[in-house]
Design a protein around this motif. Structure first.
Motif, PDB file in Angstrom:
ATOM      1  N   ASP A   1      62.744 -63.579 -18.982  1.00  0.00           N
ATOM      2  CA  ASP A   1      63.959 -63.566 -19.806  1.00  0.00           C
ATOM      3  C   ASP A   1      63.942 -62.448 -20.845  1.00  0.00           C
ATOM      4  O   ASP A   1      64.991 -62.009 -21.305  1.00  0.00           O
ATOM      5  CB  ASP A   1      64.172 -64.919 -20.481  1.00  0.00           C
ATOM      6  CG  ASP A   1      63.072 -65.231 -21.480  1.00  0.00           C
ATOM      7  OD1 ASP A   1      61.882 -65.149 -21.104  1.00  0.00           O
ATOM      8  OD2 ASP A   1      63.403 -65.582 -22.627  1.00  0.00           O
ATOM      9  N   ASN A   2      62.749 -61.963 -21.213  1.00  0.00           N
ATOM     10  CA  ASN A   2      62.659 -60.838 -22.140  1.00  0.00           C
ATOM     11  C   ASN A   2      62.929 -59.558 -21.362  1.00  0.00           C
ATOM     12  O   ASN A   2      62.109 -59.113 -20.561  1.00  0.00           O
ATOM     13  CB  ASN A   2      61.272 -60.802 -22.783  1.00  0.00           C
ATOM     14  CG  ASN A   2      61.159 -59.735 -23.868  1.00  0.00           C
ATOM     15  OD1 ASN A   2      61.564 -58.598 -23.671  1.00  0.00           O
ATOM     16  ND2 ASN A   2      60.586 -60.110 -25.008  1.00  0.00           N
ATOM     17  N   LYS A   3      64.087 -58.956 -21.594  1.00  0.00           N
ATOM     18  CA  LYS A   3      64.508 -57.807 -20.775  1.00  0.00           C
ATOM     19  C   LYS A   3      63.587 -56.603 -20.938  1.00  0.00           C
ATOM     20  O   LYS A   3      63.371 -55.848 -19.978  1.00  0.00           O
ATOM     21  CB  LYS A   3      65.948 -57.436 -21.122  1.00  0.00           C
ATOM     22  CG  LYS A   3      66.953 -58.508 -20.705  1.00  0.00           C
ATOM     23  CD  LYS A   3      68.384 -58.078 -20.946  1.00  0.00           C
ATOM     24  CE  LYS A   3      69.358 -59.166 -20.473  1.00  0.00           C
ATOM     25  NZ  LYS A   3      70.766 -58.774 -20.682  1.00  0.00           N
ATOM     26  N   ALA A   4      63.037 -56.414 -22.129  1.00  0.00           N
ATOM     27  CA  ALA A   4      62.123 -55.282 -22.346  1.00  0.00           C
ATOM     28  C   ALA A   4      60.837 -55.461 -21.545  1.00  0.00           C
ATOM     29  O   ALA A   4      60.349 -54.514 -20.911  1.00  0.00           O
ATOM     30  CB  ALA A   4      61.809 -55.148 -23.833  1.00  0.00           C
ATOM     31  N   VAL A   5      60.307 -56.682 -21.558  1.00  0.00           N
ATOM     32  CA  VAL A   5      59.078 -56.963 -20.795  1.00  0.00           C
ATOM     33  C   VAL A   5      59.348 -56.844 -19.300  1.00  0.00           C
ATOM     34  O   VAL A   5      58.554 -56.258 -18.558  1.00  0.00           O
ATOM     35  CB  VAL A   5      58.540 -58.377 -21.137  1.00  0.00           C
ATOM     36  CG1 VAL A   5      57.377 -58.738 -20.216  1.00  0.00           C
ATOM     37  CG2 VAL A   5      58.106 -58.439 -22.592  1.00  0.00           C
ATOM     38  N   ALA A   6      60.468 -57.390 -18.858  1.00  0.00           N
ATOM     39  CA  ALA A   6      60.821 -57.314 -17.435  1.00  0.00           C
ATOM     40  C   ALA A   6      60.964 -55.866 -16.980  1.00  0.00           C
ATOM     41  O   ALA A   6      60.499 -55.495 -15.892  1.00  0.00           O
ATOM     42  CB  ALA A   6      62.122 -58.073 -17.181  1.00  0.00           C
ATOM     43  N   LYS A   7      61.605 -55.052 -17.828  1.00  0.00           N
ATOM     44  CA  LYS A   7      61.789 -53.639 -17.485  1.00  0.00           C
ATOM     45  C   LYS A   7      60.457 -52.915 -17.413  1.00  0.00           C
ATOM     46  O   LYS A   7      60.226 -52.089 -16.511  1.00  0.00           O
ATOM     47  CB  LYS A   7      62.701 -52.976 -18.519  1.00  0.00           C
ATOM     48  CG  LYS A   7      63.018 -51.523 -18.194  1.00  0.00           C
ATOM     49  CD  LYS A   7      63.982 -50.920 -19.218  1.00  0.00           C
ATOM     50  CE  LYS A   7      64.305 -49.479 -18.864  1.00  0.00           C
ATOM     51  NZ  LYS A   7      65.241 -48.868 -19.860  1.00  0.00           N
ATOM     52  N   LEU A   8      59.550 -53.225 -18.344  1.00  0.00           N
ATOM     53  CA  LEU A   8      58.236 -52.581 -18.359  1.00  0.00           C
ATOM     54  C   LEU A   8      57.440 -52.942 -17.105  1.00  0.00           C
ATOM     55  O   LEU A   8      56.862 -52.071 -16.446  1.00  0.00           O
ATOM     56  CB  LEU A   8      57.465 -53.001 -19.612  1.00  0.00           C
ATOM     57  CG  LEU A   8      56.047 -52.439 -19.759  1.00  0.00           C
ATOM     58  CD1 LEU A   8      56.060 -50.922 -19.752  1.00  0.00           C
ATOM     59  CD2 LEU A   8      55.402 -52.966 -21.043  1.00  0.00           C
TER      60      LEU A   8
END
Length: 417
Positions: A11-18
């Motif tokens: 759900d954390n978009k920054a973590v998912a993107k990384l």
């Protein structure tokens, strides 16, 4: 295909993107990213073929790990990410037969995910043998290894294990119990070490026996490691991974010592190491071998005209074509500069002439592109098929015939009579 797709649910978009960008760039695998339970469900309804899934345990619309159950119901192996961990949660996660769990504690957690996926990809090419006379435990260990993508073979005792190894000589990992009928773990390890050294095959001893000296005895017999039953999942996987990666590291060091850094071909030192063995076998068993010395014609002109970078491309190009026209039992090496040596096994003079002639024609017809220009090249070859008193003598004869090929116009094969 599933091996080219990974599902990331975070759900954390920054973590998912990384995570997604690192998988794409470092592993060259496509990712499908979902930020909620419903998003993930929609993606899997469209296509549920994935190599693995990376799942956030607590999502806004599924706060109690429901995403794990959903993904596992699709038979997709899963790695679970969690912000917190206690004993009860750990047991709950592992009871679902996930690949692993990772506590989100900064960049180290992302590094662990990437390393784990690499490990799972590599494990697909590794055969593991589980040796245990107890069906329940044999199944347990097999399931744990299969979860990490190993190719698993099983045996019920030491005698059965030796038979399985005859069928599968490329087994790299063995996990063996101690107390077994017909042949116990100690005896099995001793037999295996007659043919397989520690840097060829990793053996992990297993036992529920409480003897203080059992682990030491396993190691003294030649095992790489030991695990007491029962064991924690985490310890099991850490020890298995550590032993497999030690084998791989030794293999990489070995390969670096025998390979030419530019072309990937065997180097001159290894040519003589393996070549002397082939020559000895040929003399002893009256087998035919052919030694060919290959040289790129006017290679200096390529370097002088287009630069050394293009010269390197030409060397790699020729190396690839030479390798593509030999069998696994043959040897192709770079001797230095633009000169190569090829040893063909079990070939007579006519066959050797045919093989080297085909190499010459293929290279003559090939081309490379550099700076918008098409560059063509040819090779000259000298071939010795007479079994002389040493490999060095055969190479010397091939070298003399190579000189004759160049003196008589290049782009030709000269073979001994």
């Amino acid at each position: 295909m599933s091996e080219h797709r990974i599902l990331v649910v975070e759900d954390n978009k920054a973590v998912a993107k990384l995570i997604s960008s690192r998988i794409n760039s470092e592993l060259d695998i496509i990712t499908k990213v979902a930020h909620s339970y419903e998003d993930a469900k929609a993606i899997m309804n469209e296509n549920d073929s994935f190599f693995i899934a990376i799942l956030d345990l607590n999502l806004p619309d599924a706060p109690d790990g429901e995403i794990v159950d959903l993904v596992l119901s699709k038979e997709i192996p899963s790695i679970v990410l969690t912000g917190t961990l206690d004993d009860d949660l750990r047991k709950s996660i592992l009871s679902k037969n996930v690949v692993d769990y990772i506590v989100k504690e900064g960049m180290h957690a992302i590094d662990y995910v990437i390393h784990l996926i690499k490990r799972l990809k590599n494990n697909r090419d590794i055969k593991a043998l589980v040796v245990d006379d107890t069906a329940t435990f044999r199944h347990l260990i097999s399931r744990m290894l299969e979860l990490h993508k190993f190719n698993v073979i099983t045996a019920v005792d030491g005698i059965d294990a030796l038979e399985k190894i005859k069928e599968h000589s490329d087994i790299k990992l063995i996990l063996t119990d101690y107390e077994m009928p017909k042949m116990n773990g100690f005896e099995l390890v001793s037999e295996l070490r007659k043919d397989f050294s520690k840097d060829m095959m990793a053996i992990i001893g297993l036992s529920a026996n409480t003897s203080e000296t059992l682990s030491a005895q396993f190691l003294k017999k030649g095992a790489n490691d030991f695990l007491s039953k029962p064991f924690l999942n985490e310890e099991f996987y850490c020890r298995v991974t550590q032993n497999v990666e030690i084998l791989e590291l030794i293999h990489e060091i070995r390969e670096a010592s025998i390979r030419d850094y530019l072309t990937g071909l065997y180097n001159r030192r290894y040519l003589y190491e393996i070549g002397n063995n082939l020559h000895s076998n040929a003399v002893r068993d009256n087998l035919a071998i052919a030694v060919g010395m290959v040289d790129i014609d006017f290679f200096k002109k390529i370097n002088d005209t287009y630069g050394h970078d293009v010269g390197d491309i030409a060397l790699k190009h020729v190396a690839g074509l030479l390798t593509g026209h030999v069998r696994k039992t043959d040897v192709v090496s770079r001797c230095g500069g633009e000169e190569f040596c090829v040893i063909l096994t079990n070939v007579d003079r006519q066959r050797a002439l045919l093989v080297f002639g085909k190499m010459r024609k293929v290279i003559e017809k090939s081309e490379i592109q550099a700076d918008g220009k098409t560059i063509k090249m040819t090779i000259s070859v000298g071939v010795c098929t007479s079994i002389k008193n040493s490999l060095e003598s055969m190479i010397k004869t091939a070298d003399e015939l190579l000189y004759e090929a160049k003196e008589s116009g290049r782009n030709r094969v000269v073979i001994d009579i």
